[in-house]
Design an enzyme around this catalytic site. Structure first.
Site, PDB file in Angstrom:
ATOM      1  CE  LYS A  90     129.746 -10.804  88.824  1.00  0.00           C
ATOM      2  NZ  LYS A  90     129.429  -9.456  89.275  1.00  0.00           N
ATOM      3  CG  LEU A 126     130.914 -12.371  83.649  1.00  0.00           C
ATOM      4  CD1 LEU A 126     131.641 -12.419  84.986  1.00  0.00           C
ATOM      5  CD2 LEU A 126     131.555 -13.333  82.662  1.00  0.00           C
ATOM      6  CB  CYS A 138     107.862  -3.322 135.201  1.00  0.00           C
ATOM      7  SG  CYS A 138     107.862  -3.626 133.428  1.00  0.00           S
ATOM      8  CE1 TYR A 174     118.083  -4.351  87.227  1.00  0.00           C
ATOM      9  CE2 TYR A 174     119.686  -6.065  86.698  1.00  0.00           C
ATOM     10  CZ  TYR A 174     118.895  -4.992  86.312  1.00  0.00           C
ATOM     11  OH  TYR A 174     118.913  -4.575  85.003  1.00  0.00           O
ATOM     12  CG  ASP A 175     121.651 -10.867  89.999  1.00  0.00           C
ATOM     13  OD1 ASP A 175     121.779 -10.147  88.985  1.00  0.00           O
ATOM     14  OD2 ASP A 175     122.572 -11.105  90.792  1.00  0.00           O
TER      15      ASP A 175
HETATM   16  S1  IVH Z   1     135.317 -10.881  83.470  1.00  0.00           S
HETATM   17  C1  IVH Z   1     133.636 -11.040  79.305  1.00  0.00           C
HETATM   18  N1  IVH Z   1     136.226 -11.122  85.918  1.00  0.00           N
HETATM   19  O1  IVH Z   1     131.293  -8.675  86.804  1.00  0.00           O
HETATM   20  C2  IVH Z   1     133.887 -11.159  80.756  1.00  0.00           C
HETATM   21  N2  IVH Z   1     134.351  -9.739  85.535  1.00  0.00           N
HETATM   22  O2  IVH Z   1     128.610  -9.439  85.769  1.00  0.00           O
HETATM   23  C3  IVH Z   1     133.880  -9.856  81.430  1.00  0.00           C
HETATM   24  N3  IVH Z   1     133.529  -8.600  87.539  1.00  0.00           N
HETATM   25  O3  IVH Z   1     131.083  -6.440  84.126  1.00  0.00           O
HETATM   26  C4  IVH Z   1     134.031  -9.866  82.866  1.00  0.00           C
HETATM   27  N4  IVH Z   1     135.018  -9.431  88.908  1.00  0.00           N
HETATM   28  O4  IVH Z   1     132.310  -5.683  86.263  1.00  0.00           O
HETATM   29  C5  IVH Z   1     135.299 -10.574  85.118  1.00  0.00           C
HETATM   30  N5  IVH Z   1     137.148 -11.371  88.030  1.00  0.00           N
HETATM   31  C6  IVH Z   1     136.241 -10.830  87.228  1.00  0.00           C
HETATM   32  C7  IVH Z   1     135.275  -9.937  87.710  1.00  0.00           C
HETATM   33  C8  IVH Z   1     134.333  -9.419  86.824  1.00  0.00           C
HETATM   34  C9  IVH Z   1     133.990  -8.633  88.782  1.00  0.00           C
HETATM   35  C10 IVH Z   1     132.366  -7.844  87.101  1.00  0.00           C
HETATM   36  C11 IVH Z   1     132.599  -7.001  85.877  1.00  0.00           C
HETATM   37  C12 IVH Z   1     131.593  -7.452  84.897  1.00  0.00           C
HETATM   38  C13 IVH Z   1     130.552  -8.078  85.788  1.00  0.00           C
HETATM   39  C14 IVH Z   1     129.746  -9.120  85.056  1.00  0.00           C
END
Ligand code: IVH
Length: 671
Positions: free
Chosen positions: A118, A85, A434, A38-39
């Site tokens: 993440k 992000l 075989c 997807y990315d």
């Molecule tokens: S901060 C404005 N911190 O990643 C910043 N997001 O692709 C908002 N996510 O929607 C996100 N771990 O669901 C932040 N340590 C982390 C995260 C995190 C997972 C997810 C989150 C966000 C998505 C962005």
């Protein structure tokens, strides 16, 4: 078509494709491509829109990450939009991010960053009023999310009341709700046993569980919430991200493991490597590292682009999961005849390696994963090991699925494939014949306890097979001095020694010969029991399963393998060729201490009739089924039949079980 036309078409196709996948992912929680794929599509679209900004509009997936909220859950308007992000995938891209920020801020020195895992779940926003939880919402399209208050309130990791004496009047905490790996495995196992829905990954399972109308489901399935940001507070907030996280923790939230604070890009690079190494050991899935500028003042200076903050980035881990199509399955025959299914896949890049094949364990695994030809499947590489199919994306099946079945005949030699009940491994019954098993079978044939051809071990045999001089066991007896001397490094002395060993092996015993044939489950002791029971190779070859079951040491599985082995003409041909080559043996060793014929009737207490029969045979007696005047004696157990009467009539001696045991003892047999 001009380049712009081509890009325009690609741009439209990408938008459609991304919108479709976003719907499958966000609304149905049932994606058919991986996040990584997807990315990649998303990046491609972004690239085109960078080139042609005029095409971009508010409805582009690059502007609206996420999908419309589900209508059946209540809707919540986010007072502060829930952003996403931007991603980077390499050190270079990450350095460019760091460079960009420092340029914007006019800073030469390193920035202080907070590195966080993440978390691979779904974003949740929690509102607290006067310290009480009042609202939980999913991100939805970033502006409007779904009301999931009841589900989140049921989770032990979501404080219903903040642990604070004087909480702010209004505060909003953001974080991720996820399903730990162990809970995910449990859920899918249950679903498999009870016929429920199988989820593609923990994140979809978490999303599916949170967005249930029955609020107890999320807690029952072990979901957990981790805080990662303070989005709003009516009171002043600490001026650094790390201090805000610490405050969340004091209020009663759990934070992700391995959060680190440090200066500059190099620190983040080291942290990224460390986190990647830790990835598999964490109890939940993470798909990268989020790097955030620590100082809130700097965050404010940097601000936002359309859908993401400039001051944070998601540095994704290399894909270890990709999806591809299962094109075919073929069956490899191993050296021991075991059949292993090998999946042929549409070639894909998995973590930098192009993969087009993956081995599957056995037919059970295929059935467990419900794999069908043509399925989209998820491939993964755990650590650095060989790729494996993790699961099938059954939801993406379009046509009637084509089942994968175990072949009935060996794909190499066409002998029947057997899979005894209760065994997971299916095997070719071709054994000596075989080609796939030739090497192993011949090594067994010449081994010390079989035909005992000393010196013709691994090395020479392998050479002879490779040069095509030996195909079947009988070819060993056709070897002459010249063919041996033609081998690399074979000397005259050695050749003569080998020829002698081969010649000497012609004189063998029936048990050794039977063992050398390599019939499955027929080890040395079974071979010798068969020899004493049947006395000749011909009798054994003609025995059906019922007759085999009467022999000591033979159960239904062994009986089945023996019958299948001798039923194959090519095995009989090999045996004939061996006999024609001069392989021979004396009649099986029986102690000629008893003579005459015996009849057994009735049930014996101390042994089965078959065992009794085997003892008699071993002592040189004959065992027959009917009583005549010539019968030596009748052994009578419980509830004897008419044979006892007949013996009495004909004056044949009658032995009780005790008499029989004494007779055996006198001949040195203690049953
Ligand atoms: S901060 C404005 N911190 O990643 C910043 N997001 O692709 C908002 N996510 O929607 C996100 N771990 O669901 C932040 N340590 C982390 C995260 C995190 C997972 C997810 C989150 C966000 C998505 C962005």
């Amino acid at each position: 078509m001009s380049e712009a036309d081509g890009l325009w078409q690609r741009w439209q196709a990408l938008r459609r494709e991304l919108a479709h996948h976003a719907y499958l992912y966000h609304t149905l929680d049932a994606p058919i491509i991986t996040d990584h794929e997807y990315d990649l599509l998303w990046q491609e679209l972004l690239e085109i829109e960078r080139q042609y900004p005029q095409w971009q509009d508010a409805s582009s997936p690059t502007q609206t990450r996420g999908a419309a909220p589900r209508a059946d859950l209540g809707q919540v308007e986010h007072q502060i939009p829930m952003l996403s992000l931007d991603n980077v995938f390499s050190v270079e891209e990450f350095r460019a991010f760091d460079q960009r920020l420092r340029e914007r801020l006019g800073r030469d020195q390193a920035l202080t960053y907070v590195c966080e895992p993440k978390l691979d779940g779904l974003a949740i926003s929690l509102r607290y009023r006067n310290g009480h939880l009042v609202r939980a919402a999913t991100r939805g399209d970033g502006l409007i999310g779904e009301d999931v208050t009841a589900s989140l309130a049921a989770l032990p990791s979501v404080p219903k009341n903040l642990l604070a004496d004087e909480p702010p009047e209004e505060v909003e905490i953001r974080g991720e709700v996820l399903m730990p790996r162990a809970a995910f495995v449990r859920l899918n196992e249950q679903a498999e046993a009870q016929g429920g829905r199988i989820f593609a990954n923990p994140r979809n399972a978490a999303a599916g569980s949170v967005r249930q109308l029955d609020a107890s489901v999320a807690a029952e399935r072990g979901l957990e919430f981790f805080a990662y940001a303070l989005a709003y507070s009516s009171d002043p907030l600490p001026p650094q991200q790390q201090a805000q996280l610490a405050l969340c923790q004091r209020w009663g939230f759990q934070l992700a493991a391995s959060i680190a604070v440090g200066q500059g890009a190099e620190f983040c690079e080291a942290q990224h490597a460390a986190l990647l190494a830790e990835r598999e050991r964490l109890p939940y899935e993470i798909d990268g590292m989020v790097v955030k500028v620590d100082a809130v003042a700097e965050q404010s200076l940097l601000g936002f682009v359309a859908r993401a903050p400039r001051w944070a980035i998601a540095w994704k881990f290399p894909a270890i999961e990709v999806s591809t199509q299962l094109l075919a399955v073929d069956w490899q025959v191993g050296r021991t005849g075991a059949l292993t299914p090998v999946a042929h896949l549409r070639p894909v890049n998995v973590g930098g390696v192009i993969i087009s094949r993956a081995s599957l364990h056995n037919i059970d695994e295929i059935q467990r994963m419900d794999l069908h030809l043509g399925d989209e499947v998820i491939l993964y590489r755990a650590g650095d090991v060989i790729p494996k199919i993790a699961r099938s994306l059954t939801a993406s099946r379009r046509d009637a699925p084509i089942a994968i079945t175990l072949p009935t005949h060996c794909p190499v030699c066409a002998s029947p494939v057997l899979r005894p009940p209760g065994e997971v491994v299916a095997r070719c019954s071709g054994g000596l014949y075989c080609p796939a098993q030739r090497h192993e079978a011949l090594l067994h044939f010449v081994s010390r306890r079989a035909m005992a051809i000393d010196g013709l071990g691994e090395k020479w045999l392998a050479m002879l097979i490779r040069q095509g001089r030996i195909e079947h066991a009988a070819d060993i007896y056709r070897l002459d001095r010249d063919s041996l001397l033609a081998l690399d490094r074979m000397g005259e002395k050695l050749a003569d020694k080998l020829l002698q060993a081969i010649a000497a092996s012609r004189q063998t015993t029936l048990p050794r010969f039977l063992y050398a044939l390599g019939i499955r489950t027929v080890g040395e002791s079974t071979a010798s029991a068969l020899a004493t029971h049947f006395l000749s190779l011909e009798a054994l070859m003609d025995a059906d399963e019922a007759a085999l079951l009467r022999a000591p040491d033979v159960g239904p599985i062994t009986a089945r393998w023996i019958v299948t082995f001798f039923a194959q003409p090519h095995h009989r041909e090999i045996i004939e060729a061996l006999l024609a080559a001069g392989v021979h043996w004396p009649p099986p060793q029986v102690q000629q201490s008893l003579s005459g014929s015996y009849v057994i009737t009735g049930t014996l207490v101390s042994m089965s009739r078959d065992q009794a029969r085997a003892h008699l045979l071993r002592l040189g007696a004959r065992v027959t089924g009917s009583v005549s005047a010539k019968t030596g004696a009748v052994i009578v157990g419980h509830e004897p039949g008419s044979k006892k009467d007949q013996a009495e009539r004909l004056g044949v001696p009658i032995l009780s079980e005790d008499d029989f045991l004494q007779l055996l003892q006198r001949h040195g047999v203690t049953p």
